[in-house]
Design an enzyme around this catalytic site. Structure first.
Site, PDB file in Angstrom:
ATOM      1  N   LYS A 138       0.683  -1.226   0.004  1.00 47.13           N
ATOM      2  CA  LYS A 138      -0.033  -0.056  -0.011  1.00 47.13           C
ATOM      3  C   LYS A 138       0.807   1.116  -0.098  1.00 47.13           C
ATOM      4  CE  LYS A 138      -4.459   0.703   0.317  1.00 47.13           C
ATOM      5  NZ  LYS A 138      -5.518  -0.038  -0.040  1.00 47.13           N
TER       6      LYS A 138
ATOM      7  N   ASP B 102      -6.762   4.444  -4.996  1.00 47.57           N
ATOM      8  CA  ASP B 102      -7.243   4.267  -3.687  1.00 47.57           C
ATOM      9  C   ASP B 102      -7.963   5.368  -3.233  1.00 47.57           C
ATOM     10  OD1 ASP B 102      -6.966   1.626  -1.270  1.00 47.57           O
ATOM     11  OD2 ASP B 102      -7.569   3.502  -0.562  1.00 47.57           O
TER      12      ASP B 102
HETATM   13  N1  GLU Z   1      -6.833  -0.032  -3.404  1.00 48.20           N
HETATM   14  C1  GLU Z   1      -7.874  -1.233  -3.638  1.00 48.20           C
HETATM   15  C2  GLU Z   1      -7.902  -1.886  -2.622  1.00 48.20           C
HETATM   16  O1  GLU Z   1      -7.716  -1.629  -1.440  1.00 48.20           O
HETATM   17  C3  GLU Z   1      -7.456  -1.723  -4.853  1.00 48.20           C
HETATM   18  C4  GLU Z   1      -6.298  -2.273  -4.859  1.00 48.20           C
HETATM   19  C5  GLU Z   1      -5.496  -2.707  -6.296  1.00 48.20           C
HETATM   20  O2  GLU Z   1      -6.298  -2.787  -6.983  1.00 48.20           O
HETATM   21  O3  GLU Z   1      -4.182  -3.213  -6.348  1.00 48.20           O
HETATM   22  O4  GLU Z   1      -8.205  -3.075  -2.613  1.00 48.20           O
END
Ligand code: GLU
Length: 427
Positions: free
Chosen positions: A106, A146
């Site tokens: 993240k 996100d």
């Molecule tokens: N940010 C999204 C999540 O929390 C998607 C993450 C992604 O697609 O890698 O799942």
């Protein structure tokens, strides 16, 4: 963002309790209870007025035993390293529970993109990549959108990565615009996935979705598409709560006969805030932000931020609520989990419920690697299959072992990651 609760401590607490239950070896436990890599850095950005502003940013890789780390980048004024660490850990469980060959990571930048011009946002995105390009890549860590980041941000980031590395690497980042390496259906995927799991939960509980009502927190990408899919399947969204930047507080927009989701979406900005004056003109009732919790509905969908359902806010939740589906990451605190259990409310835990986004990111990654793109129907069919299978596996384990759904999802995810770590010989 933590309002007194530390998301990383919560993530560790959830992990520890399941690790204890399944008797996980201490070496594996020590490895998985913390991120494998943390990068904290600054990004100097030339602002439009000629001044330079320095932003603090992070990229955390929690685990990549099952495949490249995967997870979004958030822009938020209250971002913290501990929040990003928790979210990276939850990504590891998310990719594992839907059984896709990816790990967890993240990123975050402490900033308020709503107060920045497009040029400033572009320079921030490019600056972020200049700091992390050495540790990301299609084969080691793949970011995505996100909170408050979107397809345009992803494209600027991809472009910067390609400029630095001197080749085309569309698989370095997902959530890009369609036609520029993005997958059809990625925009809708997280919200639709939330409702695919809800549909399965209601089927198992013997409840007809057409006779249900829901109240939603948030109206960003996840909430909007969850609301659209849920209405399409015949449910009625009664209330939506979201943040108002000018007033520095949230409001609940209510329409007791069921909200026309497209109408509400037509008056929101790209960050998910609803225009209060237009909403009033359109006849929505406008209530205080927390009122979304107090509606007489069957389903609550927290689709905004972490730590929204606490032992304090739960006091507002009425007896009509039968299902909580966590579209957001970490919306429920452990003390509130206990209250949910006591009330016998069926919970669809975050890293299962909102895994549709990363699942479609995985599809995007595959399509980029093949350089061949699927139709929207094909994407949704595969997404539905993945989400439904993951839900069924968690539901069956929960039933068989009489577990809370969150714990059942953790058992499956931790077991898969632990196996990968051991097979690789790391422990
Ligand atoms: N940010 C999204 C999540 O929390 C998607 C993450 C992604 O697609 O890698 O799942």
């Amino acid at each position: 963002m933590s309002q007194g609760y530390n998301p990383f401590q919560i993530a560790q607490q959830q992990f520890n309790s399941v690790a204890e239950k399944i008797g996980l070896e201490s070496g594996v436990r020590d490895l998985l209870r913390q991120p494998s890599r943390i990068l904290e850095f600054t990004i100097p950005v030339r602002m439009d007025d000629g001044s330079t502003k320095v932003f603090t940013a992070f990229r955390v890789q929690h685990n990549d035993a099952r495949g490249p780390a995967k997870g979004g980048i958030r822009f938020h004024p209250h971002e913290t390293l501990d929040t990003v660490k928790a979210l990276a850990m939850w990504m590891t469980w998310k990719t594992a529970v839907v059984d896709i060959p990816l790990g967890g990571g993240k990123g975050g930048v402490i900033c308020d993109p709503q107060g920045m011009s497009l040029g400033e946002q572009e320079r921030l995105c490019r600056g972020y990549i200049r700091q992390v390009y050495k540790i990301i890549g299609p084969l080691n860590d793949v970011p995505a959108p996100d909170i408050m980041t979107n397809a345009q941000h992803m494209l600027w980031m991809m472009d910067e990565y390609e400029a630095i590395t001197g080749a085309r690497y569309p698989g370095v980042i997902t959530g890009k615009p369609v036609g520029m390496g993005g997958s059809l259906g990625r925009t809708e995927a997280t919200g639709f996935g939330v409702v695919f799991t809800l549909r399965e939960a209601l089927r198992n509980l013997g409840i007809d979705i057409k006779k249900t009502t829901a109240s939603i927190q948030g109206f960003g990408n996840v909430a909007e598409y969850a609301a659209r899919k849920y209405s399409e399947l015949g449910g009625a969204v009664i209330a939506v709560s979201c943040w108002c930047r000018e007033d520095n507080c949230s409001y609940t927009f209510r329409e007791k006969d069921g909200i026309d989701v497209a109408k509400l979406a037509s008056i929101k900005n790209s960050f998910g805030s609803i225009d209060k004056d237009k909403a009033r003109e359109m006849g929505f009732e406008i209530l205080p932000g927390q009122e979304w919790l107090a509606q007489e509905v069957d389903i609550l969908m927290p689709c905004a931020l972490e730590n929204q359902l606490t032992s304090e806010t739960f006091k507002k939740v009425g007896p009509s609520v039968k299902v909580i589906c966590e579209g957001a990451n970490g919306p429920t605190t452990p003390d509130c989990d206990e209250l949910i259990k006591q009330r016998g409310i069926f919970l669809i835990p975050d890293f299962l419920c909102n895994a549709g986004g990363v699942t479609c990111s995985y599809f995007e990654h595959i399509q980029c690697n093949m350089n061949y793109f699927w139709s929207k129907e094909e994407v949704f069919e595969k997404l539905d299959f993945k989400m439904t299978s993951a839900f069924k596996a968690v539901y069956e384990l929960a039933k068989e072992k009489n577990l809370y759904m969150r714990d059942a999802a953790y058992c499956i995810a931790i077991d898969r990651v632990a196996k990968a770590v051991k097979l690789r010989g790391w422990i």
